[in-house]
Every structure is written in C-alpha cells, then in structure tokens.
Design a protein around this motif. Structure first.
Motif, short mmCIF file in Angstrom:
data_model
loop_
_atom_site.label_atom_id
_atom_site.label_comp_id
_atom_site.label_asym_id
_atom_site.label_seq_id
_atom_site.Cartn_x
_atom_site.Cartn_y
_atom_site.Cartn_z
N SER A 1 0.83 -1.21 0.00
CA SER A 1 0.00 0.00 0.00
C SER A 1 0.86 1.26 0.00
O SER A 1 0.48 2.28 -0.57
CB SER A 1 -0.93 0.00 1.21
OG SER A 1 -0.19 0.01 2.43
N THR A 2 2.04 1.17 0.61
CA THR A 2 2.94 2.32 0.66
C THR A 2 3.46 2.69 -0.73
O THR A 2 3.65 3.87 -1.04
CB THR A 2 4.12 2.03 1.60
OG1 THR A 2 4.73 0.79 1.21
CG2 THR A 2 3.67 1.94 3.03
N ASP A 3 3.72 1.69 -1.57
CA ASP A 3 4.19 1.96 -2.93
C ASP A 3 3.07 2.57 -3.76
O ASP A 3 3.29 3.48 -4.55
CB ASP A 3 4.70 0.68 -3.58
CG ASP A 3 5.96 0.19 -2.89
OD1 ASP A 3 7.02 0.79 -3.10
OD2 ASP A 3 5.87 -0.79 -2.12
N ALA A 4 1.86 2.04 -3.58
CA ALA A 4 0.71 2.59 -4.31
C ALA A 4 0.51 4.06 -3.96
O ALA A 4 0.21 4.89 -4.82
CB ALA A 4 -0.55 1.79 -3.97
N ALA A 5 0.72 4.40 -2.69
CA ALA A 5 0.53 5.79 -2.24
C ALA A 5 1.60 6.71 -2.81
O ALA A 5 1.37 7.91 -2.96
CB ALA A 5 0.56 5.85 -0.72
N ALA A 6 2.75 6.14 -3.15
CA ALA A 6 3.86 6.96 -3.64
C ALA A 6 3.83 7.19 -5.14
O ALA A 6 4.62 7.98 -5.65
CB ALA A 6 5.19 6.29 -3.26
N GLU A 7 2.93 6.51 -5.86
CA GLU A 7 2.90 6.61 -7.32
C GLU A 7 1.56 7.18 -7.80
O GLU A 7 0.53 6.53 -7.72
CB GLU A 7 3.14 5.22 -7.93
CG GLU A 7 3.02 5.13 -9.43
CD GLU A 7 3.82 6.19 -10.16
OE1 GLU A 7 3.19 7.00 -10.86
OE2 GLU A 7 5.07 6.22 -10.01
N PRO A 8 1.57 8.40 -8.32
CA PRO A 8 0.31 9.05 -8.73
C PRO A 8 -0.36 8.43 -9.95
O PRO A 8 -1.54 8.70 -10.21
CB PRO A 8 0.74 10.49 -9.02
CG PRO A 8 2.20 10.39 -9.36
CD PRO A 8 2.73 9.30 -8.50
N ASN A 9 0.35 7.61 -10.68
CA ASN A 9 -0.23 7.03 -11.89
C ASN A 9 -0.92 5.69 -11.67
O ASN A 9 -1.27 5.01 -12.64
CB ASN A 9 0.86 6.88 -12.97
CG ASN A 9 1.31 8.23 -13.50
OD1 ASN A 9 0.49 9.09 -13.80
ND2 ASN A 9 2.61 8.43 -13.57
N VAL A 10 -1.10 5.30 -10.40
CA VAL A 10 -1.86 4.09 -10.10
C VAL A 10 -2.92 4.40 -9.05
O VAL A 10 -2.86 5.43 -8.38
CB VAL A 10 -0.97 2.93 -9.59
CG1 VAL A 10 0.16 2.63 -10.58
CG2 VAL A 10 -0.40 3.24 -8.20
N LYS A 11 -3.89 3.51 -8.94
CA LYS A 11 -4.90 3.63 -7.89
C LYS A 11 -5.10 2.28 -7.24
O LYS A 11 -4.90 1.22 -7.86
CB LYS A 11 -6.23 4.12 -8.47
CG LYS A 11 -6.84 3.18 -9.47
CD LYS A 11 -8.07 3.76 -10.17
CE LYS A 11 -9.25 3.94 -9.25
NZ LYS A 11 -10.48 4.35 -9.97
N ILE A 12 -5.47 2.28 -5.97
CA ILE A 12 -5.76 1.04 -5.25
C ILE A 12 -7.19 0.62 -5.60
O ILE A 12 -8.13 1.41 -5.48
CB ILE A 12 -5.62 1.23 -3.74
CG1 ILE A 12 -4.15 1.50 -3.37
CG2 ILE A 12 -6.12 -0.02 -2.99
CD1 ILE A 12 -3.93 1.84 -1.91
N ILE A 13 -7.33 -0.63 -6.05
CA ILE A 13 -8.66 -1.12 -6.42
C ILE A 13 -9.13 -2.25 -5.51
O ILE A 13 -10.24 -2.77 -5.66
CB ILE A 13 -8.69 -1.60 -7.88
CG1 ILE A 13 -7.66 -2.72 -8.11
CG2 ILE A 13 -8.44 -0.43 -8.81
CD1 ILE A 13 -7.77 -3.36 -9.50
N GLY A 14 -8.30 -2.64 -4.55
CA GLY A 14 -8.68 -3.68 -3.60
C GLY A 14 -7.57 -3.89 -2.58
O GLY A 14 -6.40 -3.66 -2.89
N THR A 15 -7.93 -4.28 -1.37
CA THR A 15 -6.96 -4.52 -0.30
C THR A 15 -7.09 -5.95 0.20
O THR A 15 -8.20 -6.43 0.44
CB THR A 15 -7.19 -3.54 0.87
OG1 THR A 15 -7.05 -2.20 0.39
CG2 THR A 15 -6.18 -3.78 1.99
N PHE A 16 -5.96 -6.62 0.34
CA PHE A 16 -5.99 -8.01 0.81
C PHE A 16 -6.24 -8.07 2.31
O PHE A 16 -5.65 -7.29 3.08
CB PHE A 16 -4.66 -8.70 0.49
CG PHE A 16 -4.52 -9.08 -0.96
CD1 PHE A 16 -4.91 -10.34 -1.40
CD2 PHE A 16 -4.04 -8.17 -1.89
CE1 PHE A 16 -4.81 -10.69 -2.73
CE2 PHE A 16 -3.92 -8.50 -3.23
CZ PHE A 16 -4.31 -9.77 -3.66
N PRO A 17 -7.10 -8.99 2.75
CA PRO A 17 -7.31 -9.17 4.19
C PRO A 17 -5.99 -9.52 4.88
O PRO A 17 -5.17 -10.25 4.32
CB PRO A 17 -8.28 -10.35 4.25
CG PRO A 17 -8.94 -10.40 2.91
CD PRO A 17 -7.90 -9.92 1.94
N ALA A 18 -5.78 -8.98 6.05
CA ALA A 18 -4.52 -9.20 6.77
C ALA A 18 -4.27 -10.68 7.05
O ALA A 18 -3.12 -11.12 7.11
CB ALA A 18 -4.52 -8.41 8.07
#
Length: 267
Positions: free
Chosen positions: A198-215
């Motif tokens: 999630s930290t890498d996704a937050a650092a890159e403006p050209n991508v978006k998070i579309i789902g999060t894996f359960p812990a």
C-alpha cells in the motif's frame, strides 16, 4: 556454456561491481552505507536527508532493491552498515549466513498488500475468498515481485493461494525484480493489475488502489533491520536508533507504514 551458467556469470560480475563501488565509496569516506528494501525509498530518503542536514555528515549511500537481491549481494561481499529487509525470511537468511549482528536486529515496520490498476481504471475489487482475479485480468498480466524470492511476490502468492485465486492467475504473472519495478509496470499501463504494498501505491500518482488483501490472507508483513556484522561505521548505531525513534515516525506513517517499535510511538 549453458544459458544458466552465463546468467550466473553475469550476476557474479554485477555483484562484484556493486561490492567494488560501495567499497570505494566507503574508503573515500562518503559515510554510512545502507541496503534497504525498495519499498522503503520515499520514507528513508526523507529521514536520511534530514539526518545529514542536522548532523552535517555525508548523506548515507542507500542501495534500494529487493530484499533477496540485497541479501545475496551482502553474501557476495558487498559492504553495507545497515540492512533493512521487507520480510523476516531474508533477514533470517542474513542471520544464518552470519552477515548481521543479531543483538541489533529489530522489527521496525508493518505494511499491507493491495491490488492496483492504472489511475484511469474503473475497476473495483472485493478481495475475498473465491474472487475471480483471472476473469478481471482477461488477457493481461498480473504484475508483482518474483513469487519465489521477492517479498511482495511471496506475500502475493500466499494471499492468492489462501483466497483460491492462485490457480487461475499463476500463468499470467509478470514477475518483477522488485516491488518498485512491478509498480512501474502498472503505472506505465504495461500490466492492467498489480499487487504491491500500500505504501508503494501511495507513492505513485499514476496508479490507484482497487482492492486490499485481508490481513489474515498472508503472513504478517514485517520489515526488520539490523547492523551488519562487518560494519565499521560509528554512525550505524545512532542511525539505527534514529529509525526506531519518534523523530522518524512521521516519515514512515506518511507513506502508510505501521510503526512496530514501541519507543517510536511517543509524540
């Protein structure tokens, strides 16, 4: 000579070059040398720059790559003062090879893995048991780290296996050399979906998070760090202490990391 032998030869030369360049840097007095998982780049660059400005010491020389690559480089003789891994396995590997000082080892950070897509994607995925990732991929590739060695790839495979999605996508994976390389495949539109932290996704403006894996779909994502056995730097322990301190906490949390060290919880 077989292709595999040639590949090993090239890798050996590359590792020797890394060792030589870092050895020269240390000999020239350029300061602290840190080997750090690629996903730490934004936070660690900020912390290192602030430390150099505050102390007047040279900016630490930080090599970012997959934890597997860094551990292997250390094993081949590449000099480093601090090793920061994105999983416990590669720190354990370094410990078994007698490359770190066990008494300095600490679990510093936690993270999450997420599904990402290019920023203009309309996809939204409920990541749960039985979700059909293969259908969403279509003829595209799923970008992540190498599933056998790169920590993010190992976490991704474990999660997909537990959620029942692995068999459908195992032949559709673009296995990158690091999490940042996987991130770029999606950012450039070369892969429609990726699994990164999630930290890498937050650092890159050209991508978006579309789902999060359960812990509970994968082993806990833990970033350990330690001073290396052969470090001669007087700055290694103070910098390690800084990373554990409340002063470093905002830089890590800004990138989305969970700080695991109790002493860093103070404000």
């Amino acid at each position: 000579m077989s292709l595999s032998m040639k590949r090993r030869g090239v890798i050996g030369l590359a590792l020797a070059a890394v060792a030589a360049s870092l050895g020269t840097a240390r000999a020239q007095g350029t300061g602290l040398v840190i080997f750090a998982a690629a996903s730490l780049k934004n936070a660690l660059d900020e912390i290192a720059a602030a430390w150099a400005k505050e102390t007047g010491k040279p900016m630490p020389k930080i090599s970012y790559a997959a934890s597997s690559t860094l551990a292997k480089q250390m094993e081949q003789g590449a000099p480093a003062d601090i090793f920061m891994s994105a999983d416990l396995d590669w720190m354990d590997y370094a410990a078994k090879k007698d490359l770190i000082r066990p008494d300095t080892r600490v679990n510093l950070l936690g993270n999450k893995i997420v599904l990402i897509a290019p920023r203009d994607s309309t996809l939204s995925i409920d990541v749960k048991p039985g979700f059909d990732l293969a259908k969403l991929l279509g003829n595209g590739k799923l970008a992540t780290g190498n599933v056998d060695s790169v920590p993010v790839g190992k976490y991704a495979k474990a999660a997909l296996e537990k959620l029942g999605a692995w068999e459908g996508v195992k032949d559709k994976i673009a296995q990158a050399e690091s999490v940042r390389a996987a991130l770029m495949l999606v950012a450039r539109g070369e892969a429609p979906i990726g699994i990164v932290y999630s930290t890498d996704a937050a650092a890159e403006p050209n991508v978006k998070i579309i789902g999060t894996f359960p812990a509970d779909s994968h082993p806990p994502i833990i970033y350990p760090m330690a001073i290396t056995k052969d470090s001669k730097s007087a700055d290694a322990k103070p910098f390690l202490d800084l990373l554990k301190s409340a002063k470093a906490r905002p830089a890590f949390e800004k990138q989305g990391f969970t700080v695991l060290v109790p002493s860093a919880s103070a404000t």
